[in-house]
Design a protein around this motif. Structure first.
Motif, PDB file in Angstrom:
ATOM      1  N   CYS A   5      -6.041  27.701  37.370  1.00 39.34           N
ATOM      2  CA  CYS A   5      -7.193  28.719  37.180  1.00 39.34           C
ATOM      3  C   CYS A   5      -8.240  28.315  36.840  1.00 39.34           C
ATOM      4  N   ILE A   6      -9.320  28.985  37.699  1.00 36.46           N
ATOM      5  CA  ILE A   6     -10.732  28.645  37.303  1.00 36.46           C
ATOM      6  C   ILE A   6     -11.444  29.958  36.869  1.00 36.46           C
ATOM      7  N   LEU A   7     -12.392  29.677  35.828  1.00 30.28           N
ATOM      8  CA  LEU A   7     -13.086  30.937  35.246  1.00 30.28           C
ATOM      9  C   LEU A   7     -14.534  30.734  35.474  1.00 30.28           C
ATOM     10  N   ARG A   8     -15.078  31.156  36.381  1.00 32.23           N
ATOM     11  CA  ARG A   8     -16.416  31.200  36.538  1.00 32.23           C
ATOM     12  C   ARG A   8     -17.103  32.620  36.864  1.00 32.23           C
ATOM     13  N   LEU A   9     -17.630  33.381  36.134  1.00 33.76           N
ATOM     14  CA  LEU A   9     -17.764  34.806  36.479  1.00 33.76           C
ATOM     15  C   LEU A   9     -19.289  34.909  37.399  1.00 33.76           C
ATOM     16  N   GLN A  33      -1.500  26.235  43.866  1.00 32.96           N
ATOM     17  CA  GLN A  33      -1.997  27.499  43.776  1.00 32.96           C
ATOM     18  C   GLN A  33      -3.154  27.838  42.817  1.00 32.96           C
ATOM     19  N   ILE A  34      -4.230  28.349  43.573  1.00 33.25           N
ATOM     20  CA  ILE A  34      -5.495  28.526  42.853  1.00 33.25           C
ATOM     21  C   ILE A  34      -5.954  29.859  42.638  1.00 33.25           C
ATOM     22  N   THR A  35      -5.887  30.194  41.473  1.00 32.39           N
ATOM     23  CA  THR A  35      -6.633  31.569  40.961  1.00 32.39           C
ATOM     24  C   THR A  35      -7.888  31.417  40.289  1.00 32.39           C
ATOM     25  N   TRP A  36      -8.962  32.222  40.923  1.00 29.72           N
ATOM     26  CA  TRP A  36     -10.333  32.332  40.175  1.00 29.72           C
ATOM     27  C   TRP A  36     -10.620  33.493  39.806  1.00 29.72           C
ATOM     28  N   VAL A  37     -10.732  33.539  38.433  1.00 32.72           N
ATOM     29  CA  VAL A  37     -11.409  34.838  37.811  1.00 32.72           C
ATOM     30  C   VAL A  37     -13.052  34.961  37.883  1.00 32.72           C
ATOM     31  N   ILE A  38     -13.443  36.064  38.523  1.00 42.97           N
ATOM     32  CA  ILE A  38     -14.776  35.905  39.145  1.00 42.97           C
ATOM     33  C   ILE A  38     -15.405  37.340  38.983  1.00 42.97           C
ATOM     34  N   GLY A  39     -16.693  37.284  38.784  1.00 40.01           N
ATOM     35  CA  GLY A  39     -17.501  38.390  38.444  1.00 40.01           C
ATOM     36  C   GLY A  39     -17.329  39.401  39.875  1.00 40.01           C
ATOM     37  N   LYS A  40     -17.758  40.899  39.733  1.00 40.69           N
ATOM     38  CA  LYS A  40     -17.514  41.447  40.782  1.00 40.69           C
ATOM     39  C   LYS A  40     -18.469  41.371  42.164  1.00 40.69           C
ATOM     40  N   ILE A  41     -19.975  41.063  41.749  1.00 42.04           N
ATOM     41  CA  ILE A  41     -20.936  40.945  42.825  1.00 42.04           C
ATOM     42  C   ILE A  41     -20.561  39.606  43.408  1.00 42.04           C
ATOM     43  N   GLU A  42     -20.126  38.558  42.582  1.00 48.53           N
ATOM     44  CA  GLU A  42     -19.982  37.049  43.258  1.00 48.53           C
ATOM     45  C   GLU A  42     -18.779  37.216  44.213  1.00 48.53           C
ATOM     46  N   ALA A  43     -17.844  37.992  43.820  1.00 50.84           N
ATOM     47  CA  ALA A  43     -16.655  38.009  44.816  1.00 50.84           C
ATOM     48  C   ALA A  43     -17.016  38.550  46.071  1.00 50.84           C
ATOM     49  N   LYS A  44     -18.035  39.392  46.365  1.00 53.63           N
ATOM     50  CA  LYS A  44     -18.484  39.850  47.449  1.00 53.63           C
ATOM     51  C   LYS A  44     -19.029  38.816  48.501  1.00 53.63           C
ATOM     52  N   LEU A  45     -19.478  37.393  47.844  1.00 50.78           N
ATOM     53  CA  LEU A  45     -19.773  36.312  48.621  1.00 50.78           C
ATOM     54  C   LEU A  45     -18.899  35.655  49.048  1.00 50.78           C
ATOM     55  N   ILE A  46     -17.892  35.291  48.021  1.00 50.27           N
ATOM     56  CA  ILE A  46     -16.683  34.010  48.313  1.00 50.27           C
ATOM     57  C   ILE A  46     -15.549  34.474  47.787  1.00 50.27           C
ATOM     58  N   GLY A  47     -15.267  35.940  47.893  1.00 46.19           N
ATOM     59  CA  GLY A  47     -13.733  36.499  47.602  1.00 46.19           C
ATOM     60  C   GLY A  47     -12.876  36.435  48.735  1.00 46.19           C
ATOM     61  N   ASP A  48     -13.126  35.981  49.904  1.00 46.26           N
ATOM     62  CA  ASP A  48     -12.325  35.623  50.816  1.00 46.26           C
ATOM     63  C   ASP A  48     -12.149  34.081  51.212  1.00 46.26           C
ATOM     64  N   VAL A  56     -10.996  39.835  39.830  1.00 45.05           N
ATOM     65  CA  VAL A  56     -12.218  40.248  39.658  1.00 45.05           C
ATOM     66  C   VAL A  56     -12.082  40.784  38.303  1.00 45.05           C
ATOM     67  N   PHE A  57     -13.041  40.289  37.525  1.00 48.97           N
ATOM     68  CA  PHE A  57     -13.252  40.750  36.127  1.00 48.97           C
ATOM     69  C   PHE A  57     -14.686  41.509  36.278  1.00 48.97           C
ATOM     70  N   ASP A  58     -14.539  42.846  35.611  1.00 49.10           N
ATOM     71  CA  ASP A  58     -15.789  43.403  35.557  1.00 49.10           C
ATOM     72  C   ASP A  58     -16.405  43.428  34.238  1.00 49.10           C
ATOM     73  N   LYS A  59     -17.548  42.643  34.175  1.00 46.27           N
ATOM     74  CA  LYS A  59     -18.414  42.225  33.054  1.00 46.27           C
ATOM     75  C   LYS A  59     -18.847  43.436  32.275  1.00 46.27           C
ATOM     76  N   LYS A  60     -19.233  44.655  33.057  1.00 44.19           N
ATOM     77  CA  LYS A  60     -19.513  45.557  32.186  1.00 44.19           C
ATOM     78  C   LYS A  60     -18.767  46.678  31.740  1.00 44.19           C
ATOM     79  N   ALA A  61     -17.151  46.246  31.793  1.00 45.12           N
ATOM     80  CA  ALA A  61     -16.361  47.356  31.374  1.00 45.12           C
ATOM     81  C   ALA A  61     -16.068  47.302  29.909  1.00 45.12           C
ATOM     82  N   GLY A  62     -16.714  46.274  29.289  1.00 46.44           N
ATOM     83  CA  GLY A  62     -16.108  46.315  27.844  1.00 46.44           C
ATOM     84  C   GLY A  62     -14.725  45.737  27.547  1.00 46.44           C
ATOM     85  N   ARG A  63     -14.095  46.518  26.561  1.00 43.98           N
ATOM     86  CA  ARG A  63     -12.771  46.105  26.053  1.00 43.98           C
ATOM     87  C   ARG A  63     -11.896  46.498  27.305  1.00 43.98           C
TER      88      ARG A  63
END
Length: 354
Positions: A5-9, A33-48, A56-63
């Motif tokens: 798993c990669i975490l870079r939002l 198997q590679i899983t990437w936890v990524i931000g919403k906007i960033e996924a629009k660039l390389i999410g495919d 996709v992790f929504d950074k603005k959604a709080g808890r």
């Protein structure tokens, strides 16, 4: 290892630097198997990206965002987590990701309690570019650091959009003037003078790009309004994928320390970087450092009283007036130099073919 798993939002530039890590993982560990936890906007660039599961992790959604992340990864367990972001928000997200090995930054680059969320570290490396830093996250897993190699999937429609915007009979210059931090922005009137020079002296077509954010639209409009010549302003009218295609087909991009500069570098297009508020040797367009106008040393000395060697690596010089240290003459001289190298290269190619 079977699963990583990669975490870079965020942000866009840093996310492009993770792409080589993905490609290298797929090459060094076939079938992983590679899983990437990524931000919403960033996924629009390389999410495919092929062969990658994106969460996709929504950074603005709080808890709620953290609860959703925990739910998405429930009953999952990874052999390794590459925790590539030190911000406290990302550290909390890392706590939601079950992994045997959690690789993070060395002590010098850790902050916001990062050390509490990892059990392995990358090696210390003073004065390292961000891309090389992220590439080194593979080494604690017994793998080789990722070489600088990129791919960003694009469709035929993306390429067609780009071709419709660009000229096919002259050099194309794309200006992406806005950074996420306002103090990294060069004055609009100076971009206008650089654009006029590109058109008058080198016959280039100049295209202005930016996000739909009101500030960026106003900035591009200010550049266009201050120009004596005519620019093609498509600010807010393209998607991230279309922008990537546009930068792919352009001859040169001009940008400060901002995501599109890294996208351009990733797709093989030269970037004339405008730097004073940050150090291009740490966060500049990786393949175009030679084309960066660099007034960072002067800005650092003027506003902090320190030299580059005395300051902490990565220290910003984000102060009012810092970017004004880059003159129009600095930028036009660099543009002239770049154009000359293209002419020399074309002459050499023609000579070799002849």
């Amino acid at each position: 290892m079977n699963s990583i798993c990669i975490l870079r939002l965020s942000a866009i530039g840093d996310v492009t630097h993770v792409v080589p890590v993905i490609l290298s993982l797929q090459e060094q560990c076939p079938g992983v198997q590679i899983t990437w936890v990524i931000g919403k906007i960033e996924a629009k660039l390389i999410g495919d990206l092929p062969g990658v599961e994106f969460v996709v992790f929504d950074k603005k959604a709080g808890r709620k965002g953290y609860a959703e992340l925990r739910q998405k990864l429930r009953d999952r367990h990874f052999d390794a987590l590459l925790h590539m972001q030190v911000a406290f928000r990302a550290n909390l997200a890392a706590a939601m990701i079950p992994a045997k090995v959690k690789v993070g930054y060395d002590k010098a680059r850790s902050k916001d309690l990062h050390s509490l969320f990892i059990n392995k570290r990358i090696a210390p490396a003073p004065k390292q570019h961000v891309r090389d830093c992220l590439a080194s996250f593979l080494e604690p897993l017994g793998l080789k650091a990722a070489p600088p190699r990129w791919t960003i999937p694009l469709t035929g429609e993306d390429h067609e959009f780009a071709r419709e915007q660009l000229a096919n009979d002259r050099l194309n210059l794309v200006i992406s003037p806005c950074a996420s931090h306002i103090l990294r922005n060069w004055p609009a009137e100076r971009y206008a003078q650089l654009a006029d020079h590109a058109i008058r002296v080198h016959g280039m077509k100049v295209t202005l790009v930016g996000s739909p954010a009101p500030f960026e639209a106003e900035y591009c409009a200010a550049i266009e309004g201050a120009m004596k010549e005519k620019a093609h302003n498509i600010c807010g009218k393209d998607t991230l994928k279309q922008l990537t295609a546009l930068l792919t087909h352009a001859d040169l991009a001009v940008a400060p320390d901002t995501g599109p500069a890294h996208i351009a570098s990733a797709v093989g297009t030269d970037v004339l970087g405008i730097f004073a508020a940050s150090n291009p040797y740490r966060s500049g367009p990786y393949n175009s450092l030679e084309w960066c106008v660099n007034r960072y040393p002067e800005a650092l000395m003027q506003f902090t009283g320190k030299t580059v060697d005395e300051a902490r690596w990565g220290a910003k010089a984000e102060f009012e007036g810092a970017m004004e240290l880059v003159t129009v003459e600095d930028a036009t001289a660099m543009l002239d130099k770049w154009v000359e190298t293209q002419r020399v290269a074309e002459t050499k190619t023609a000579s070799d073919l002849g």
